[in-house]
Design an enzyme around this catalytic site. Structure first.
Site, PDB file in Angstrom:
ATOM      1  N   ASP A  68      31.660 -27.909 -28.588  1.00 12.95           N
ATOM      2  CA  ASP A  68      32.456 -27.509 -29.757  1.00 12.95           C
ATOM      3  C   ASP A  68      33.337 -26.301 -29.444  1.00 12.95           C
ATOM      4  OD1 ASP A  68      33.274 -27.787 -32.406  1.00 12.95           O
ATOM      5  OD2 ASP A  68      31.803 -26.334 -33.130  1.00 12.95           O
ATOM      6  N   GLY A  77      39.430 -26.761 -30.608  1.00 14.31           N
ATOM      7  CA  GLY A  77      40.531 -26.462 -31.533  1.00 14.31           C
ATOM      8  C   GLY A  77      40.762 -24.968 -31.623  1.00 14.31           C
ATOM      9  N   ARG A  78      39.677 -24.191 -31.782  1.00 13.40           N
ATOM     10  CA  ARG A  78      39.812 -22.736 -31.900  1.00 13.40           C
ATOM     11  C   ARG A  78      40.345 -22.120 -30.606  1.00 13.40           C
ATOM     12  NH1 ARG A  78      33.970 -21.944 -33.727  1.00 13.40           N
ATOM     13  NH2 ARG A  78      33.946 -24.174 -33.248  1.00 13.40           N
ATOM     14  N   HIS A 107      41.723 -29.662 -26.497  1.00 16.18           N
ATOM     15  CA  HIS A 107      40.967 -30.848 -26.064  1.00 16.18           C
ATOM     16  C   HIS A 107      41.249 -31.146 -24.586  1.00 16.18           C
ATOM     17  CE1 HIS A 107      39.545 -31.459 -30.050  1.00 16.18           C
ATOM     18  NE2 HIS A 107      40.705 -31.818 -30.562  1.00 16.18           N
ATOM     19  N   ASN A 136      34.111 -37.554 -36.957  1.00 19.34           N
ATOM     20  CA  ASN A 136      35.387 -37.084 -36.407  1.00 19.34           C
ATOM     21  C   ASN A 136      36.549 -38.060 -36.653  1.00 19.34           C
ATOM     22  OD1 ASN A 136      33.845 -35.477 -33.491  1.00 19.34           O
ATOM     23  ND2 ASN A 136      34.467 -34.557 -35.432  1.00 19.34           N
ATOM     24  N   GLU A 155      14.388 -27.773 -27.212  1.00 16.00           N
ATOM     25  CA  GLU A 155      14.738 -26.354 -27.235  1.00 16.00           C
ATOM     26  C   GLU A 155      16.231 -26.263 -27.523  1.00 16.00           C
ATOM     27  OE1 GLU A 155      12.648 -23.845 -27.030  1.00 16.00           O
ATOM     28  OE2 GLU A 155      10.949 -25.198 -26.701  1.00 16.00           O
TER      29      GLU A 155
END
Ligand code: IPE
Ligand code: IPE
Ligand code: MG
Length: 255
Positions: free
Chosen positions: A17, A20-21, A34, A65, A204
């Site tokens: 993730d 985009g940021r 991307h 998505n 975990e």
């Protein structure tokens, strides 16, 4: 941090993730993030193989998505095709078995045309299984398995009592390589976003603030080193914390 060669997680899952940021921070279009993200996928797959991980599952595109703008979805599908095309030799030459989970029927032909032959060609490879979660949702996977068991009950092949947690898990493609031992999420969010829900029971979790395009061997090693410092108890009694004997007075509480 140093990674021990023994005590490696068998199956590592990654929620990739922050693409985009990463782009927005640079004033660029999300699609550029991307593109950089797919370079991080290449680095991470190579690092996982060199470490000797047996199974790596990458969350590349969720069922949810599809709700993103059409041009972003198209760009992601194009990048996926490009990744599968350029990595073909690397995958086959290194004994990697490429697998895919999710609602693959929703993927466009341009992806299936490269994905399906590579899955077939690599199916006997046994160094590492690389699973791409594409149009994947953990709830959808559970519902699909439940539906299959319901059909078998309706057809009289099994009894309702045969619907056990094992029977459900056995029908889940994401667990064909075993339960995930370690799940990493980049990008700073502390959530699971519908990834591997059923198998997560005793995984975990490692949350990293790094945005996915900046992930690589070093960050994978950090996550594994953190995993190796943990005591997995699976609901049992663990070794616990050893009391310091020297100079320390131990207080006992009568109950
Ligand atoms: C992850 O990065 C890639 C996919 C979900 C396909 P994002 O695109 O979610 O990036 P952020 O979270 O918006 O930064
Ligand atoms: C999860 O990221 C899906 C993938 C990494 C493929 P999202 O960006 O879609 O998740 P949310 O929207 O932050 O929960
Ligand atoms: Mg995101």
């Amino acid at each position: 941090m140093l990674v021990e060669a023994k005590n490696l997680p068998h199956h590592v899952g990654i929620i990739m993730d922050g693409n985009g940021r990463w782009a927005q921070l640079r004033g660029s279009a999300r699609v550029l993030g991307h593109r950089e993200g797919s370079k991080a996928v290449r680095r991470t797959v190579r690092a996982a193989r060199r470490l000797g991980l047996r199974a790596l599952t990458l969350y590349a595109f969720s069922e949810q998505n599809w709700a993103r703008p059409g041009d972003e979805v198209d760009a992601l599908m194009e990048l996926l095709r490009e990744f599968l095309t350029t990595e073909r030799d690397e995958i086959l030459d290194n004994g990697i078995r490429l697998s895919a989970i999710g609602n693959l029927g929703r993927l466009p032909h341009l992806v299936r045309a490269v994905l399906d032959p590579l899955r077939r060609e690599s199916e006997d490879n046994d160094q590492m299984t690389l699973t791409l979660a594409l149009s994947y949702g953990g709830r959808e996977e559970i519902a699909t398995a439940a539906r299959e068991l319901a059909r078998q009950v309706a057809a009289g092949k099994i009894r309702p009592d045969d619907v056990t947690e094992k029977a459900l898990g056995d029908l889940m493609p994401s667990l064909a390589v075993g339960d995930p031992d370690l799940v990493i999420r980049t990008g700073g969010e502390r959530r699971i976003s519908n990834f591997l829900l059923y198998g997560l029971a005793y995984a975990e979790l490692h949350f990293a603030d790094v945005l996915w395009p900046d992930f690589g061997a070093e960050q994978l090693h950090d996550a594994i080193a953190s995993y190796q410092q943990r005591e997995r108890r699976f609901g049992h009694v663990g070794k616990g914390v050893q009391p310091k004997t020297e100079g320390a007075s131990v207080t006992r509480i009568a109950i």
